[in-house]
Design a protein around this motif. Structure first.
Motif, PDB file in Angstrom:
ATOM      1  N   GLY A 210      36.977  39.765  68.507  1.00 28.04           N
ATOM      2  CA  GLY A 210      35.627  39.824  67.961  1.00 28.04           C
ATOM      3  C   GLY A 210      35.557  39.442  66.500  1.00 28.04           C
ATOM      4  N   GLY A 211      36.692  39.071  65.922  1.00 26.23           N
ATOM      5  CA  GLY A 211      36.714  38.687  64.523  1.00 26.23           C
ATOM      6  C   GLY A 211      35.933  37.404  64.269  1.00 26.23           C
ATOM      7  N   ILE A 212      35.252  37.337  63.130  1.00 29.06           N
ATOM      8  CA  ILE A 212      34.390  36.202  62.811  1.00 29.06           C
ATOM      9  C   ILE A 212      34.927  35.492  61.574  1.00 29.06           C
ATOM     10  CG2 ILE A 212      32.054  35.490  62.184  1.00 29.06           C
ATOM     11  CD1 ILE A 212      31.016  37.948  63.612  1.00 29.06           C
ATOM     12  N   THR A 213      35.004  34.172  61.659  1.00 28.03           N
ATOM     13  CA  THR A 213      35.400  33.341  60.528  1.00 28.03           C
ATOM     14  C   THR A 213      34.147  32.746  59.900  1.00 28.03           C
ATOM     15  OG1 THR A 213      37.504  32.772  61.584  1.00 28.03           O
ATOM     16  CG2 THR A 213      36.750  31.342  59.791  1.00 28.03           C
ATOM     17  N   TYR A 214      34.050  32.858  58.576  1.00 27.74           N
ATOM     18  CA  TYR A 214      32.897  32.332  57.854  1.00 27.74           C
ATOM     19  C   TYR A 214      33.318  31.130  57.013  1.00 27.74           C
ATOM     20  CZ  TYR A 214      30.560  36.647  59.210  1.00 27.74           C
ATOM     21  OH  TYR A 214      30.014  37.675  59.938  1.00 27.74           O
ATOM     22  N   CYS A 215      32.332  30.310  56.658  1.00 29.31           N
ATOM     23  CA  CYS A 215      32.627  29.067  55.946  1.00 29.31           C
ATOM     24  C   CYS A 215      32.727  29.254  54.444  1.00 29.31           C
ATOM     25  CB  CYS A 215      31.569  28.009  56.271  1.00 29.31           C
ATOM     26  SG  CYS A 215      29.880  28.532  55.883  1.00 29.31           S
ATOM     27  N   ASP A 216      32.527  30.461  53.931  1.00 25.98           N
ATOM     28  CA  ASP A 216      32.508  30.656  52.489  1.00 25.98           C
ATOM     29  C   ASP A 216      33.658  31.537  52.033  1.00 25.98           C
ATOM     30  OD1 ASP A 216      31.550  30.180  49.975  1.00 25.98           O
ATOM     31  OD2 ASP A 216      29.712  31.348  50.187  1.00 25.98           O
ATOM     32  N   ASN A 217      33.912  31.499  50.737  1.00 24.31           N
ATOM     33  CA  ASN A 217      34.901  32.354  50.108  1.00 24.31           C
ATOM     34  C   ASN A 217      34.393  33.795  50.123  1.00 24.31           C
ATOM     35  OD1 ASN A 217      36.356  33.803  48.007  1.00 24.31           O
ATOM     36  ND2 ASN A 217      37.064  31.824  47.251  1.00 24.31           N
ATOM     37  N   PRO A 218      35.204  34.754  50.582  1.00 22.80           N
ATOM     38  CA  PRO A 218      34.723  36.144  50.623  1.00 22.80           C
ATOM     39  C   PRO A 218      34.360  36.701  49.257  1.00 22.80           C
ATOM     40  CG  PRO A 218      37.070  36.009  51.153  1.00 22.80           C
ATOM     41  CD  PRO A 218      36.552  34.621  51.168  1.00 22.80           C
ATOM     42  N   ASP A 219      34.948  36.163  48.180  1.00 22.80           N
ATOM     43  CA  ASP A 219      34.540  36.592  46.840  1.00 22.80           C
ATOM     44  C   ASP A 219      33.082  36.228  46.575  1.00 22.80           C
ATOM     45  OD1 ASP A 219      37.048  37.583  46.302  1.00 22.80           O
ATOM     46  OD2 ASP A 219      37.661  35.938  44.994  1.00 22.80           O
ATOM     47  N   HIS A 220      32.659  35.031  47.048  1.00 23.88           N
ATOM     48  CA  HIS A 220      31.263  34.630  46.880  1.00 23.88           C
ATOM     49  C   HIS A 220      30.336  35.623  47.575  1.00 23.88           C
ATOM     50  CE1 HIS A 220      32.579  30.110  46.494  1.00 23.88           C
ATOM     51  NE2 HIS A 220      32.953  30.839  45.459  1.00 23.88           N
ATOM     52  N   THR A 221      30.695  35.958  48.821  1.00 18.18           N
ATOM     53  CA  THR A 221      29.846  36.852  49.619  1.00 18.18           C
ATOM     54  C   THR A 221      29.749  38.233  48.974  1.00 18.18           C
ATOM     55  OG1 THR A 221      30.615  35.663  51.589  1.00 18.18           O
ATOM     56  CG2 THR A 221      29.471  37.754  51.933  1.00 18.18           C
ATOM     57  N   ALA A 222      30.893  38.778  48.588  1.00 18.43           N
ATOM     58  CA  ALA A 222      30.896  40.115  47.985  1.00 18.43           C
ATOM     59  C   ALA A 222      30.126  40.121  46.665  1.00 18.43           C
ATOM     60  CB  ALA A 222      32.330  40.583  47.767  1.00 18.43           C
ATOM     61  N   THR A 223      30.284  39.071  45.873  1.00 15.65           N
ATOM     62  CA  THR A 223      29.569  38.995  44.607  1.00 15.65           C
ATOM     63  C   THR A 223      28.058  38.980  44.834  1.00 15.65           C
ATOM     64  OG1 THR A 223      31.382  37.868  43.492  1.00 15.65           O
ATOM     65  CG2 THR A 223      29.184  37.563  42.563  1.00 15.65           C
ATOM     66  N   ALA A 224      27.613  38.237  45.848  1.00 20.27           N
ATOM     67  CA  ALA A 224      26.183  38.208  46.161  1.00 20.27           C
ATOM     68  C   ALA A 224      25.679  39.579  46.576  1.00 20.27           C
ATOM     69  CB  ALA A 224      25.918  37.182  47.257  1.00 20.27           C
ATOM     70  N   LEU A 225      26.459  40.305  47.360  1.00 17.24           N
ATOM     71  CA  LEU A 225      26.048  41.637  47.794  1.00 17.24           C
ATOM     72  C   LEU A 225      26.007  42.609  46.614  1.00 17.24           C
ATOM     73  CD1 LEU A 225      28.068  41.768  51.131  1.00 17.24           C
ATOM     74  CD2 LEU A 225      25.580  41.601  50.905  1.00 17.24           C
ATOM     75  N   PHE A 226      27.000  42.526  45.731  1.00 22.83           N
ATOM     76  CA  PHE A 226      26.954  43.351  44.515  1.00 22.83           C
ATOM     77  C   PHE A 226      25.714  43.013  43.687  1.00 22.83           C
ATOM     78  CE2 PHE A 226      31.585  44.290  45.044  1.00 22.83           C
ATOM     79  CZ  PHE A 226      31.533  45.656  44.810  1.00 22.83           C
ATOM     80  N   ALA A 227      25.383  41.718  43.603  1.00 24.66           N
ATOM     81  CA  ALA A 227      24.206  41.303  42.835  1.00 24.66           C
ATOM     82  C   ALA A 227      22.927  41.857  43.443  1.00 24.66           C
ATOM     83  CB  ALA A 227      24.148  39.779  42.764  1.00 24.66           C
ATOM     84  N   MET A 228      22.820  41.818  44.776  1.00 25.65           N
ATOM     85  CA  MET A 228      21.623  42.341  45.428  1.00 25.65           C
ATOM     86  C   MET A 228      21.487  43.842  45.203  1.00 25.65           C
ATOM     87  SD  MET A 228      21.600  40.130  48.974  1.00 25.65           S
ATOM     88  CE  MET A 228      20.044  40.830  49.567  1.00 25.65           C
ATOM     89  N   ALA A 229      22.614  44.563  45.269  1.00 30.19           N
ATOM     90  CA  ALA A 229      22.569  46.003  45.009  1.00 30.19           C
ATOM     91  C   ALA A 229      22.160  46.280  43.566  1.00 30.19           C
ATOM     92  CB  ALA A 229      23.929  46.625  45.311  1.00 30.19           C
TER      93      ALA A 229
END
Length: 689
Positions: free
Chosen positions: A216-235
């Motif tokens: 069930g693991g999912i591979t994404y096309c972006d760097n996980p640092d980008h994703t986490a940074t966006a989530l921190f920014a939204m919070a």
């Protein structure tokens, strides 16, 4: 075409920031993210004199070897994590100096400041015109336990910092340790101190590329640092907005590595300009390095940014609509947007008038976590009521915290007030196992038909999901199937039936079509349109004889082309006609004029708007465009007719003020004459500098 002056003058490049102008803030994972993903918006704002503050969460020290990837010396090189971090930070200072002054060696003032629980390094250029803030959180191979994504999910309790070589940070500050909540506090404090009018962030919900059926693991096309940074920014944005902030900001979210999966959205000229700044950042712009060996830029990138195909495009995760300017039943115009995470509206004080009021809160938002994303899609139904569709996003460390809910608002009667937003949730349940499905949703489109109001959006399976509002109620979700990337466009034909077009996820298939044979019946899919994939959502117009005309932006050139059907509901022409060979960017705003022509407004590579009026009677299209100025912009422009039948062009400016331009289409067959511009002030907005 006679023009009435309602728009601010274009600012001159190279101006210092005027007093009282709110800055823009970029929140990035790495020191090249703003150059790669947030241009041309970034450099257009810089040229206009808007102060810029870029925050970089991580050191991005990778393997600690600052040598070109094809350098044989890499094999035996000793990692130097502080040195490589310093090189990357030197590179971004050089790139901004070159962007602002033309001199990569322009002097910076480097200092430190305490932000919450962290001592950060600050670099400023030209009295604060550019401010760079380095948080220096470790994520490289030298600290394998340091993981920004794990910190967001709370599977790691803390993350340490790294002091770059020759940093003004005291040596005792090396290895500072921050919790998840402390990182959010730091970003919220940056927002509090700078009170930005615009905040640019990374992509919190990147596209998935593969699913392991066994795990069930999912591979994404972006760097996980980008994703986490966006989530921190939204919070941090939500925390800032709840703290009684004085200025509500507009937010833009930018696609990262997933750009490589999409058609190229930049013209060769814009791409070359982007890569010129990245080459300075990489230290391979032909300068003589005056720094210690290895500290003149990001040598693993060097001058090879063009080889990384995600740099050929700039895309928005939350692509805004061009439908946000609408005429109300009483003839007044209303402009809808999102500021400070909440929907707002400006309204003309009288039909066809010069003055506007706002921005005022739009409707009553029900209690709940999260903030509205920037896109509002707006339509008017057969009874004259305005419908507004948005999406509210809540973020958090656990899967059940990650919610993406469709929100709908309408008037209480054609001339009535807006009531309370209705939470439509999403096609997927709110439970934890459906987190990835909720976060995969595309931006919704809304269109009124002969049977009600339709919404459609991309779903987790890359098909479309749809829903119909009729008789005051929303029906169930339906699976329209298909396989699309994004860029959904909708059209309601004169008979009340609806057509949808979107870029196929299969590069060989171009565009897909969903259409109805009559209002209210099921959609039929068409996989054989022979239409090429566009670089932005296409614009569709029905001609008097029932044939459709499509205007779209050509990938890789920024040109505009037109396709038309050979007969009503017939095949599309495979050889397009050129509409604009002066490059532009993004979707078109359009309005059908009382003369039976269509007005098109585009954002140009020069940073302004341009206008053309095209025939709808079957005569050939042309390439005559009139520059309107007006840039730079936040989000996309919009157009609508006012109560006097005049065309109104609107955009949001860098200070999040509404700007409008009124045109008289009575002389549409001639060349429009553009007089000097005069600023149109909205009382609650400061004038554009």
């Amino acid at each position: 075409m006679r023009l009435f002056n309602r728009l601010s003058a274009v600012s001159l490049p190279g101006r210092r920031p005027p007093t009282g102008v709110a800055p823009h803030v970029q929140i990035c994972a790495h020191t090249d993210d703003d150059l790669y993903f947030m241009t041309p918006d970034l450099w257009e704002a810089v040229e206009a004199g808007t102060p810029q503050v870029s925050v970089y969460l991580t050191t991005g020290e990778a393997d600690g070897v600052n040598l070109a990837m094809d350098d044989p010396a890499r094999k035996d090189a000793t990692p130097d994590f502080p040195g490589y971090t310093a090189a990357r930070q030197h590179g971004i200072r050089a790139a901004y100096a070159f962007m602002v002054t033309g001199d990569r060696r322009a002097p910076w003032e480097r200092s430190t400041t305490r932000i919450g629980d962290l001592t950060a390094e600050i670099s400023t250029l030209e009295d604060g015109r550019i401010t760079l803030i380095f948080l220096n959180l470790r994520t490289g191979r030298g600290a394998p336990e340091a993981n920004l994504a794990a910190l967001w999910r709370k599977s790691s309790a803390r993350i340490a910092t790294l002091r770059p070589t020759s940093s003004p940070l005291p040596a005792r500050e090396d290895g500072q340790s921050l919790t998840r909540d402390a990182v959010i506090d730091v970003l919220a404090e940056v927002l509090r101190r700078h009170e930005p009018s615009v905040v640019r962030i990374m992509d919190p919900d990147p596209q998935w590329t593969a699913v392991d059926k066994a795990s069930g693991g999912i591979t994404y096309c972006d760097n996980p640092d980008h994703t986490a940074t966006a989530l921190f920014a939204m919070a941090a944005l939500e925390r800032h907005e709840k703290s009684g902030r004085r200025r509500p900001a507009a937010v833009e979210s930018y696609v990262g590595y997933c750009n490589k999966l999409r058609p190229r959205t930049l013209s060769p000229q814009q791409a070359a300009r982007k890569f010129s700044y990245l080459t300075v950042y990489g230290g391979e712009d032909g300068h003589d390095c005056e720094q210690p060996p290895g500290l003149c830029g990001d040598r693993p990138l060097g001058d090879r940014a063009y080889n990384r195909f995600y740099g050929q495009s700039t895309n928005y995760r939350w692509q805004t609509s061009t439908s946000w300017l609408q005429q109300l039943a009483d003839g007044r115009l209303a402009a809808f947007t999102v500021l400070g995470g909440r929907p707002v509206v400006w309204t003309q004080d009288r039909p066809g008038g010069d003055s506007w009021s706002g921005p005022a809160p739009l409707g009553r938002v029900p209690d709940g976590d999260g903030r509205f994303l920037p896109r509002l899609d707006v339509t008017r139904d057969a009874d004259g009521r305005i419908h507004v569709l948005g999406m509210r996003a809540a973020v958090g460390p656990s899967p059940e915290h990650q919610q993406r809910d469709l929100m709908h608002l309408t008037q209480d009667g054609a001339s009535g007030p807006f009531g309370t937003w209705t939470d439509l949730r999403s096609p997927y349940a709110a439970s934890a196992p459906h987190e990835a499905r909720r976060r995969s949703l595309g931006m919704p489109v809304l269109t009124a038909s002969g049977k009600g109001v339709h919404l459609a959006l991309r779903n987790y399976g890359s098909g479309l999901s749809g829903r119909l509002f009729t008789d005051g109620e929303w029906g169930p979700w339906s699976d329209l199937k298909g396989g699309v990337l994004e860029g959904l466009s909708a059209l309601t034909r004169r008979d009340g039936s609806v057509e949808l077009y979107a870029t196929s996820s299969n590069r060989d298939m171009g565009m897909l079509r969903w259409h109805q044979s009559a209002p209210g019946v099921d959609f039929v899919r068409d996989y054989g349109t022979q239409l090429p994939a566009p670089a932005a959502p296409a614009t569709l117009v029905e001609q008097p004889d029932g044939r459709l005309l499509m205007f779209s932006r050509q990938p890789g050139t920024g040109w505009l082309v037109a396709h038309h059907q050979d007969r009503p509901d017939g095949a599309w022409t495979t050889q397009p006609d050129l509409v604009a060979t002066t490059p532009g960017f993004g979707p078109l705003a359009h309005t059908v004029l009382p003369s039976g022509q269509v007005a098109l407004v585009q954002r140009t590579d020069e940073g302004g708007l341009s206008l053309c009026v095209q025939p709808l009677d079957g005569t050939p299209v042309h390439t005559r465009w009139t520059p309107l100025g007006g840039g730079p912009f936040v989000h996309t422009p919009a157009t609508a007719l006012d109560a006097h039948g005049r065309l109104v062009v609107a955009h949001i400016d860098p200070q999040t003020c509404l700007r409008t331009l009124t045109l008289d289409p009575s002389d549409a067959h001639g060349e429009p004459a553009v007089p000097g511009w005069v600023t149109h002030h909205v009382p609650e907005c400061r004038p554009t500098a």
